[in-house]
Scaffold this motif. Structure first.
Motif, PDB file in Angstrom:
ATOM      1  N   ASP A  61       0.071  -1.448  -0.203  1.00 44.55           N
ATOM      2  CA  ASP A  61       0.464   0.467  -0.352  1.00 44.55           C
ATOM      3  C   ASP A  61       0.656   1.321   0.315  1.00 44.55           C
ATOM      4  N   SER A  62       2.574   1.351  -0.042  1.00 43.61           N
ATOM      5  CA  SER A  62       2.979   2.607  -0.017  1.00 43.61           C
ATOM      6  C   SER A  62       3.196   3.114  -1.621  1.00 43.61           C
ATOM      7  N   GLU A  63       2.805   4.188  -1.241  1.00 42.14           N
ATOM      8  CA  GLU A  63       3.218   5.074  -2.543  1.00 42.14           C
ATOM      9  C   GLU A  63       4.051   4.805  -3.919  1.00 42.14           C
ATOM     10  N   ALA A  64       5.165   4.263  -3.065  1.00 44.09           N
ATOM     11  CA  ALA A  64       6.454   3.659  -4.299  1.00 44.09           C
ATOM     12  C   ALA A  64       6.185   2.877  -4.954  1.00 44.09           C
ATOM     13  N   ILE A  65       5.180   1.557  -4.237  1.00 46.50           N
ATOM     14  CA  ILE A  65       4.220  -0.271  -4.644  1.00 46.50           C
ATOM     15  C   ILE A  65       3.096   0.728  -5.649  1.00 46.50           C
ATOM     16  N   LYS A  66       2.579   1.239  -5.435  1.00 47.35           N
ATOM     17  CA  LYS A  66       1.405   1.869  -5.918  1.00 47.35           C
ATOM     18  C   LYS A  66       1.356   2.013  -7.454  1.00 47.35           C
ATOM     19  N   THR A  67       2.378   2.915  -7.759  1.00 43.71           N
ATOM     20  CA  THR A  67       2.568   2.735  -9.232  1.00 43.71           C
ATOM     21  C   THR A  67       2.729   1.265  -9.964  1.00 43.71           C
ATOM     22  N   ASN A  68       3.187   0.529  -9.505  1.00 45.18           N
ATOM     23  CA  ASN A  68       3.864  -0.873  -9.645  1.00 45.18           C
ATOM     24  C   ASN A  68       2.392  -1.957  -9.847  1.00 45.18           C
ATOM     25  N   PRO A  69       1.611  -1.934 -10.672  1.00 44.94           N
ATOM     26  CA  PRO A  69       0.786  -2.837 -10.642  1.00 44.94           C
ATOM     27  C   PRO A  69       1.499  -4.179  -9.918  1.00 44.94           C
TER      28      PRO A  69
END
Length: 256
Positions: A62-70
Motif C-alpha cells: 500500500d506504500s506510495e512507491a509500490i502503488k504505481t507498480n501493479p
C-alpha cells in the motif's frame, strides 16, 4: 628383577581389552546435535509471527512507491495472503488472522471470499463487534448499503460508545438519503456542529447544494468558530463548480 617385573606389568596392561560396555568416544557414535532454537522457530512459526509478516507485506503493497507498480503490489499482497492463511492454519480460531485475511480480500475486490471468512469467524464469535463492523465495510465496498447498515447497527448494539462505528453508520445513512437518522449517529460520535458539517459535505457530494447550505448554517449556529463550515458555506454560495461538488470526498466507501 624389579625392572623385569615392571616391563611385564606394562606389557600386560597394553594387551588388556576394554570392557564390552565401555563408552565409545568415536565421532560416528556420538549423538546427533540438537536442533537450534532458531531452526525450530522457522519450522514452527507462531500465528502472531505470520500475522506480523503479513501486515508488513500488506503495508509495503500500500506504500506510495509500490502503488504505481501493479505487478509488485499484487506480488506483495499475495505474500501477505499466504502469511495470513498460514496463521489461520496454525490456529483456526485466531480472530485477528481471520480479520486480516478477510480485509485483504476486500482490498483485492474478492468480496465473496471475504464474506465467507467473516461468517465463519462470526459463527464462533457472534458478539465480536469488530467482525460485524468489518463485514459492514465489506458490504459498503460492494455498495450493498442495506446490509452494511444492518451490520453497523449490530456492531453499535454490541459496542454502543465506539465512535468509528457511530460515524460509519451515520455517513452511510446520510449517503442513502436518511439524513435525520444519519445526523443522530454523527452527533453521538462528533457533537452537533461537526455532525451538521459532515452532513453538509455528504449533501454537497450528492450535489444537493441548498440542503448542504442549511446544514452549514446549522453547524455555525452550534459553533460560530468552525472555520471549515464557513469555507464550505462560502463555496456553496458561490458559482456552481463545473467540475462537480466541492469539499472533502465523503462516501461510505471512501470514508474511514
Amino acid at each position: 628383577t624389579m625392572l623385569a617385573a615392571g616391563c611385564v606389568t606394562t606389557q600386560a596392561s597394553k594387551n588388556v581389552e576394554p570392557p564390552a560396555n565401555a563408552t565409545s568416544t568415536r565421532s560416528d557414535d556420538a549423538p546427533p546435535p540438537k536442533a537450534k532454537k532458531d531452526d525450530a522457530a522457522k519450522r514452527n512459526p507462531k500465528p502472531g509471527t505470520e500475522i506480523a509478516f503479513g501486515k508488513m507485506k500488506e503495508a509495503d503493497a500500500d506504500s506510495e512507491a509500490i502503488k504505481t507498480n501493479p505487478e509488485a503490489q499484487a506480488r506483495l499482497r499475495d505474500e501477505a495472503r499466504q502469511a495470513y492463511q498460514h496463521a489461520v492454519k496454525l490456529d483456526p480460531n485466531n480472530v485477528d488472522a481471520q480479520r486480516c485475511l478477510a480485509r485483504l480480500y476486500v482490498k483485492m475486490g474478492d468480496f465473496a471470499r471475504a464474506q465467507d471468512i467473516y461468517k465463519k469467524a462470526m459463527a464462533k464469535n457472534p458478539r465480536d463487534a469488530s467482525l460485524w463492523y468489518d463485514l459492514g465495510l465489506c458490504h459498503n465496498r460492494r455498495k450493498d448499503f442495506r446490509e452494511s447498515v444492518r451490520c453497523f447497527a449490530k456492531a453499535i448494539e454490541l459496542d454502543p460508545e465506539n465512535r468509528d462505528y457511530l460515524k460509519k453508520l451515520g455517513f452511510t445513512l446520510a449517503w442513502v438519503g436518511q439524513i435525520d437518522q444519519g445526523l443522530t449517529y454523527l452527533t453521538r460520535a462528533q457533537g452537533a456542529a461537526q455532525a451538521h458539517l459532515n452532513i453538509a459535505y455528504v449533501l454537497d457530494q450528492k450535489d444537493q447544494r441548498e440542503l448542504a447550505k442549511q446544514h452549514c448554517q446549522l453547524a455555525l449556529r452550534e459553533n460560530s468558530q468552525l472555520q471549515e463550515a464557513r469555507e464550505l458555506l462560502a463555496s456553496l454560495e458561490g458559482p456552481a463548480a463545473s467540475t462537480g461538488p466541492r469539499g472533502m470526498l465523503l462516501s461510505p466507501v471512501s470514508l474511514d
